[in-house]
Design a protein around this motif. Structure first.
Motif, PDB file in Angstrom:
ATOM      1  N   GLY A 153      -5.902  -2.350   3.896  1.00  0.00           N
ATOM      2  CA  GLY A 153      -5.024  -2.462   4.999  1.00  0.00           C
ATOM      3  C   GLY A 153      -3.410  -2.106   4.062  1.00  0.00           C
ATOM      4  O   GLY A 153      -3.573  -2.201   3.070  1.00  0.00           O
ATOM      5  N   CYS A 170       0.374  -6.838   5.100  1.00  0.00           N
ATOM      6  CA  CYS A 170      -0.635  -7.362   6.300  1.00  0.00           C
ATOM      7  C   CYS A 170      -1.333  -8.489   5.872  1.00  0.00           C
ATOM      8  O   CYS A 170      -2.218  -9.248   6.722  1.00  0.00           O
ATOM      9  CB  CYS A 170      -1.610  -6.091   6.644  1.00  0.00           C
ATOM     10  N   ASN A 175      -4.367  -5.249   9.703  1.00  0.00           N
ATOM     11  CA  ASN A 175      -3.422  -4.437  10.063  1.00  0.00           C
ATOM     12  C   ASN A 175      -2.366  -5.306  10.726  1.00  0.00           C
ATOM     13  O   ASN A 175      -2.770  -6.585  11.051  1.00  0.00           O
ATOM     14  CB  ASN A 175      -3.930  -3.397  11.031  1.00  0.00           C
ATOM     15  N   TYR A 219      -6.048   4.633   9.697  1.00  0.00           N
ATOM     16  CA  TYR A 219      -5.858   4.192   8.187  1.00  0.00           C
ATOM     17  C   TYR A 219      -6.748   4.861   7.310  1.00  0.00           C
ATOM     18  O   TYR A 219      -6.208   5.499   6.225  1.00  0.00           O
ATOM     19  CB  TYR A 219      -5.880   2.486   8.224  1.00  0.00           C
TER      20      TYR A 219
END
Ligand SMILES: Nc1ncnc2c1ncn2[C@@H]1O[C@H](COP(=O)(O)OP(=O)(O)OP(=O)(O)O)[C@@H](O)[C@H]1O
Ligand SMILES: [Mg+2]
Lengths: 303, 320, 362
Positions: free
Chosen positions: A81, A85, A266, A297
């Motif tokens: 991530g 986050c 996220n 991502y």
């Protein structure tokens, strides 16, 4: 579960030492494929972690919100991530390291093979003996030799331990960390004299020497060059025979190479809490994720 | 409760561990409290011993003087000597600090720093001996010159002492003693002056001095002030050098080069205490309490300036 | 003129002082040094002719002449701004030399006059029944060791534990804030006041006029504790948190982490700090004057009777000289020399020790 409980109540260190970590040499090609199921070894200690409704706070700031997650034993779970986050925050809450940060607290539940990690009367020190940690920057104790670094966990916690036993544990842990051959002639030299990659493997040996059930790794390779990184990844494949491994990484290739499961965190925008978007087998996350954010991502199109 | 949350897998050793933790942190806290107690003790015991002097009648007291009459000249002497020392020391200390932080060749800077620190390490009794045997006699000529040429100023009124046991010499010795304190604080901050600003100034074509004037000095100003106040605090309480050098027989005067200056509070205690008894001792302790109060104010002022500038520096760093 | 061509109010001439240095000459590096050397020679010559040679005059004369000459040469060859820079540099360097002159003079005097009695007798005999020549400071040296040792024995554990509290336990706690503040206050206590405090405590218990070695130790403790705390705190703070975390992550309780990981890492620095603190208090005179008192013979028991220390000895040899005076003065200087040797050695050893054993921390 019952047996585990019984087993654990008498986990005096000498007991643990009797149950050796296997020290097979790196098994090259096969280990890089997470699909290859490893047969758990005899002294497999790995435990499962169940997380439900977990939120994490720094004072009033909610850093991570409402995480539900199952971490399987003998598997490598990668946390990926974008920066900020809450991966580190989440990871540190697994062995209650977050309590060292003033103002940090958790809400929700987390169990280690059914035992409540945050339960009343649970000693965080004991949790950390069972859930070890490897940090982003290699951090051997500067006042200790290589040998003493590996022995530190036992020496710091056990009143009396025979030299011969200690020698055995140190050798086994260093072999387990694929470091033995490199350092066996200079065990009494300071640990800070090793290269960065060696230091990191030394820290892994130090963490495994106390025989935890779970090993947490926060970007363990970010300070290492590609060769040292591969050495550590190989090592992770070995370690998962005996431990449950949770690893934070920013390196997508590393996640796909080294992990069995991947959890994607996220955050919508900065200031919001981070969330677990989805978690699945690594191959699934990287080949056909269910969420758009995950796909963006892992394929490098985030923002 | 614990049983309800599932099997308690955690060993029993937690309690034992917590005992170790409790003992150790208990010892640490106890030490902290002990120190606070000692400090409170300092204030309380001094007060207890000073009180009899407050209630004594004038003719019981030393020299048959009232308390104010007795302590005022001492306080004046204390402040005069310390102020003189600071006035002499500050410009030199700033120069020394700048020399080490910005002007001396890099390789020399550290050894030179050690040399200046050595000044601070020398015991004050040695400064006293040096002052009376070396500096005093050497200053006689200078003081004569000052009387002849600047005698119209109250400070150099004269008649100049021929022994060198004057406020002037005391001021110089105290200045030497506090110079390393001031320059240490200043040096520390000068060398932390923002690199980018300094490079920016040089890149604009400024000479080194212009760069120092533009960036380093403004940055270090509050450090110089607080360092000077720390030095002042030290000079106020300095005892032995003053006892040895100053003849200390006289009343309030600004004449620095004569032989009739009042002693300082500290030097008065040191010279009278061994031979005092009864109410005189209480009176001396009371004067010590006054000295304590004066230095306390000065030091607290210095600390608050330091911590304010540290906050500024921290904020500056965050912004950078 | 200004600002017509330059953008946004910036005129390079404001900075360059109206003329650019480029294109004008630049003095070779050796020129200022050569001028300074020449100035020194000229000053020396003049002073010799006037028969007025002294270090102070030499420094002042050299500073003046080299300042003027360097300024003039630089102004002629370089630029007025550069000349001013050089002038300031000369002034600052001269101020530095001027400021270290006392140190040089002091060290020279102490060695010169202290050597006269820096002999075995001085270190082996006390001042008992000594009026004229002979005698020594053995009793004062022992007194210094006992009193300072006792003070260190009290302040080091308390100071270090308090520092541990501040760094490891007290973050954000009110007690820690008070402690920090009052340790600052303590740093500023005049040494004579510390002496009065010790006197006041013991006088209240044992009656007025009391003098004991241990009173001196108590007074020194008040002075030493804040120094020990400050330095120990400093050293504990530079132990990086990641080492503590590494230890916690092995399941080590906090107190063991402190004892086995934090303290060893900070140890060399803390020992250095203690040595420097001892060096600071070993030369204290005033507080001992009013507590441990004056005595001519050896007393090794801090809990009974007066005890003399080296600085107090030096002071009384100076203040109440025997006959001949110079025999006493010589002893005072020998005591001063001994003190300086001790203090400098302590400083030197402390620094070397730290360099040799200090833990390298990234
Ligand atoms: N000690 C702290 N005090 C307050 N807020 C913190 C603290 N540590 C982290 N945070 C905040 O919590 C959020 C999550 O931080 P965290 O370090 O867990 O992110 P991360 O995912 O590990 O990021 P990275 O990939 O950069 O390591 C961030 O917004 C961060 O600012
Ligand atoms: Mg992180």
């Amino acid at each position: 579960m019952k047996e585990d409980g019984e087993d654990l109540t008498e986990t005096e260190t000498p007991e643990r030492i009797e149950s050796p970590v296997d020290a097979p040499r790196a098994s090259a090609a096969g280990s890089t494929s997470p699909a290859t199921a490893e047969k758990p070894s005899a002294d497999n200690r790995a435990k499962a972690i169940e997380v439900s409704g977990l939120s994490l706070f720094y004072g009033d700031f909610k850093a991570v919100e409402d995480v539900d997650m199952s971490i399987r034993p003998n598997k490598v779970t990668a946390l990926i991530g974008s920066s900020g986050c809450g991966k580190t925050t989440f990871l540190r809450s697994i062995n209650r390291m977050h309590e060292l940060t003033p103002g940090a607290r958790v809400e929700g539940h987390m169990t280690l093979d059914g035992a409540d990690i945050y339960g009343p009367g649970v000693d965080p020190v004991e949790v950390r003996r069972q859930v070890g940690m490897v940090f982003q920057q290699p951090n051997p104790f500067p006042t200790m030799s290589i040998y003493e670094n590996v022995a530190a966990g036992l020496k710091l916690n056990t009143r009396r331990i025979k030299k011969a036993q200690l020698d055995e544990v140190v050798e086994r842990a260093l072999r387990g960390a694929n470091l033995w051959n490199e350092v066996k002639d200079r065990l009494n030299k300071p640990g800070s004299g090793l290269s960065g990659g060696q230091q990191q493997r030394l820290c892994i040996a130090r963490a495994t020497a106390v025989q935890p059930e779970v090993l947490l790794m926060d970007e363990p390779c970010s300070a290492l060059d590609p060769v040292a990184t591969l050495a550590v990844e190989d090592l992770i494949q070995e370690l998962k025979k005996n431990f449950t491994i949770v690893i934070v990484t920013h390196n997508m290739q590393q996640a796909s190479r080294a992990s069995d499961y991947t959890a994607f965190f996220n955050l919508e925008k900065s200031g919001d809490p981070g969330r677990l978007v989805e978690m699945d087998e690594t191959t699934a996350i990287f080949s056909n994720p269910t969420q758009k954010a995950t796909e963006d991502y892992v394929s490098g199109r985030f923002g | 409760m614990e049983a309800a949350t599932g099997p308690s897998v955690w060993g029993l050793r937690g309690g034992e561990r917590r005992l170790g933790d409790r003992l150790f942190s208990g010892a640490a806290i106890a030490s902290g409290i002990a120190i606070l107690t000692v400090l409170a003790g300092v204030a309380i015991f001094l007060l207890i011993q000073a009180v009899p002097a407050l209630s004594a009648s004038t003719d019981e007291l030393a020299e048959g003087k009232g308390l104010v009459e007795y302590i005022a000249p001492l306080a004046f002497g204390t402040v005069l000597a310390a102020t003189l020392a600071v006035i002499i020391a500050v410009p030199l200390a700033v120069a020394v600090a700048l020399f080490i932080s910005h002007i001396a060749p890099r390789a020399l800077a550290q050894p030179l720093g050690y040399i200046v620190d050595l000044l601070a390490a020398i015991p004050s009794i040695v400064y006293g001996l040096w002052g009376i045997f070396v500096l005093g006699p050497a200053a006689v000529g200078v003081m004569k010159w000052l009387e002849d040429n600047l005698g119209f100023l109250p400070f150099f009124q004269g008649p100049a002492s021929v022994t060198g046991r004057t406020m002037f010499v005391v001021g110089i010795v105290l200045a030497v003693m506090i110079l390393p304190i001031i320059s240490a604080v200043a040096r520390e901050v000068f060398s932390q002056a923002p690199r980018r600003q300094q490079e920016g100034a040089l890149a604009l074509g400024a000479t080194r001095w212009e760069m120092i004037k533009m960036t380093v000095l403004p940055f270090g100003r509050s450090a110089v002030i607080s360092g000077s106040m720390l030095g002042l605090g030290r000079a106020l309480g300095e005892t032995m050098a003053v006892v040895i050098i100053l003849s200390g027989s006289g009343g309030i005067t600004f004449n620095l080069i004569g032989s009739g200056n009042p002693p300082t509070i500290a030097s008065n205690i040191a010279s009278k205490f061994p031979e005092s008894s009864g109410i005189e001792v209480n009176e001396l302790i009371l004067s010590g309490l006054v000295l304590f109060a004066i230095t306390l104010l000065v030091n607290m002022g210095a600390r608050s300036i330091i911590s304010r500038s540290e906050r500024h520096a921290a904020e500056g760093k965050k912004r950078a | 003129m200004s600002g017509t061509t330059a953008p946004v109010g910036f005129d390079s001439r404001d900075v360059f002082g109206g003329e650019s240095g480029i294109g004008r000459g630049r003095l070779p590096d050796w020129v200022p040094y050569a001028l300074a050397g020449a100035s020194l020679a000229i000053t020396f010559l003049i002073l010799t002719l006037l028969d007025q040679v002294s270090a102070v005059r030499l420094v002042i004369g050299t500073a003046l002449i080299s300042g003027i000459s360097i300024y003039a040469v630089s102004r002629a060859v370089e630029s007025p701004r550069q000349a001013k820079d050089r002038l300031v540099t000369v002034s600052i360097a001269s101020a530095f030399v001027f400021a270290v002159l006392p140190l040089a003079s002091l060290l020279w005097t102490v060695v010169d006059r202290g050597m006269a009695r820096f002999d075995t007798t001085f270190f082996t005999e006390s001042a008992r029944n000594v009026v004229g020549e002979g005698g020594g400071a053995a009793h004062a040296i022992w007194g210094t060791l006992v009193i300072t040792g006792l003070a260190a024995a009290i302040s080091v554990p308390i100071g270090i534990m308090a520092a541990i509290y501040l760094v490891e336990y007290g973050k954000g706690k009110r007690l820690a804030r008070y402690l920090t503040f009052f340790v600052d206050v303590m740093t500023g206590i005049p040494s004579i006041v510390a002496g009065l405090f010790a006197y006041a405590v013991f006088a209240l218990i044992f009656g007025p006029g009391i003098r004991l070695g241990v009173m001196g130790s108590v007074a020194l403790t008040v002075l030493m504790i804040p120094i020990v705390i400050r330095s120990a705190e400093e050293m504990l703070k530079i132990v990086p948190d990641h080492l503590r975390e590494a230890s916690y992550a092995l399941g080590t309780p906090k107190w063991r982490t402190i004892v086995k990981v934090v303290l060893p890492t900070a140890l060399a620095g803390m020992i250095t700090g203690v040595m420097l603190a001892v060096a600071r208090i070993i030369g204290e005179t005033a507080p001992l004057l009013v507590t441990a008192g004056v005595i001519d013979s050896t007393n090794m028991n801090p809990f009974s009777g007066r005890m003399e220390t080296l600085p107090v000895y030096a002071y009384f040899e100076y203040k109440t000289p025997g006959i001949p005076q110079d025999a006493s003065y010589d002893r005072a200087w020998a005591a001063a020399l001994t003190l300086i040797v001790i203090v400098l050695l302590l400083n030197l050893i402390a620094r070397l020790f730290y360099r040799r054993f200090g833990t390298e921390i990234r």
